[in-house]
Motif scaffolding. Structure first.
Motif, PDB file in Angstrom:
ATOM      1  N   ASP A 263       0.822  -1.100  -0.075  1.00 56.50           N
ATOM      2  CA  ASP A 263       0.075  -0.059  -0.025  1.00 56.50           C
ATOM      3  C   ASP A 263       0.708   1.487   0.190  1.00 56.50           C
ATOM      4  O   ASP A 263       0.718   2.074  -0.589  1.00 56.50           O
ATOM      5  CB  ASP A 263      -1.040  -0.103   1.355  1.00 56.50           C
ATOM      6  N   LEU A 264       1.853   1.426   0.670  1.00 54.74           N
ATOM      7  CA  LEU A 264       2.825   2.430   1.037  1.00 54.74           C
ATOM      8  C   LEU A 264       3.504   2.354  -0.261  1.00 54.74           C
ATOM      9  O   LEU A 264       3.766   3.572  -1.068  1.00 54.74           O
ATOM     10  CB  LEU A 264       3.986   2.441   1.988  1.00 54.74           C
ATOM     11  N   GLU A 265       3.843   1.490  -1.142  1.00 53.10           N
ATOM     12  CA  GLU A 265       4.756   1.626  -2.573  1.00 53.10           C
ATOM     13  C   GLU A 265       3.580   2.202  -3.316  1.00 53.10           C
ATOM     14  O   GLU A 265       4.121   3.142  -4.455  1.00 53.10           O
ATOM     15  CB  GLU A 265       4.951   0.213  -2.820  1.00 53.10           C
ATOM     16  N   VAL A 266       2.415   1.728  -3.532  1.00 53.63           N
ATOM     17  CA  VAL A 266       1.298   2.517  -4.384  1.00 53.63           C
ATOM     18  C   VAL A 266       1.294   3.968  -4.319  1.00 53.63           C
ATOM     19  O   VAL A 266       1.254   4.766  -4.972  1.00 53.63           O
ATOM     20  CB  VAL A 266       0.058   1.778  -4.140  1.00 53.63           C
ATOM     21  N   LYS A 267       1.264   4.207  -2.864  1.00 48.89           N
ATOM     22  CA  LYS A 267       0.841   5.805  -2.539  1.00 48.89           C
ATOM     23  C   LYS A 267       2.381   6.293  -2.912  1.00 48.89           C
ATOM     24  O   LYS A 267       2.229   7.679  -3.275  1.00 48.89           O
ATOM     25  CB  LYS A 267       0.876   5.836  -0.727  1.00 48.89           C
ATOM     26  N   LEU A 268       3.386   5.952  -2.766  1.00 48.38           N
ATOM     27  CA  LEU A 268       4.635   6.650  -2.930  1.00 48.38           C
ATOM     28  C   LEU A 268       4.649   6.662  -4.740  1.00 48.38           C
ATOM     29  O   LEU A 268       5.258   7.744  -4.984  1.00 48.38           O
ATOM     30  CB  LEU A 268       6.020   5.594  -2.509  1.00 48.38           C
ATOM     31  N   LEU A 269       4.459   5.681  -5.266  1.00 51.03           N
ATOM     32  CA  LEU A 269       4.266   5.675  -6.826  1.00 51.03           C
ATOM     33  C   LEU A 269       3.101   7.050  -7.182  1.00 51.03           C
ATOM     34  O   LEU A 269       3.802   7.716  -8.132  1.00 51.03           O
ATOM     35  CB  LEU A 269       3.717   4.547  -7.342  1.00 51.03           C
ATOM     36  N   ASN A 270       2.154   6.846  -6.457  1.00 45.79           N
ATOM     37  CA  ASN A 270       1.132   8.193  -6.781  1.00 45.79           C
ATOM     38  C   ASN A 270       1.945   9.483  -6.442  1.00 45.79           C
ATOM     39  O   ASN A 270       1.794  10.577  -7.245  1.00 45.79           O
ATOM     40  CB  ASN A 270      -0.047   7.784  -6.175  1.00 45.79           C
TER      41      ASN A 270
END
Length: 109
Positions: free
Chosen positions: A85-92
């Motif tokens: 979830d944090l990786e997705v948020k970081l990419l966004n």
């Protein structure tokens, strides 16, 4: 135990050779053999009880370890989900930052 049996048999044989009647020596030998067998049987029963007790203790310990492993795996899955979830948020966030940077660059130019 076999050594004890042999020793007792040797003693009875010597008694017979020393003048005891053959029938008495045979009876005495038979009695010694029966006593020895009874001792061996008691020892085997005792050993079996100890083994069963140890096996039960080991089964309990294995169950505890399996429970800990299961809990650890569940915690690990939760942590993986948080990381994903944090990786997705970081990419966004990176994408938004890049877009904002491009817009700022366009405005400045």
């Amino acid at each position: 135990t076999l050594e004890t049996l042999q020793s007792e048999l040797d003693q009875k044989t010597k008694m017979r050779e020393d003048g005891a009647s053959a029938g008495d020596a045979s009876k005495a030998r038979l009695h010694l053999v029966q006593q020895s067998l009874e001792r061996v049987q008691k020892d085997l029963i005792s050993d079996q009880a100890r083994h069963e007790s140890l096996e039960a203790e080991l089964r309990v310990e294995v169950a505890k370890l399996e429970g800990k492993q299961s809990a650890t795996e569940a915690t690990l899955k939760q942590k993986r989900a948080v990381i994903e979830d944090l990786e997705v948020k970081l990419l966004n966030a990176d994408a938004e930052s890049s877009t904002a940077g491009s817009k700022l660059h366009t405005v400045i130019a």
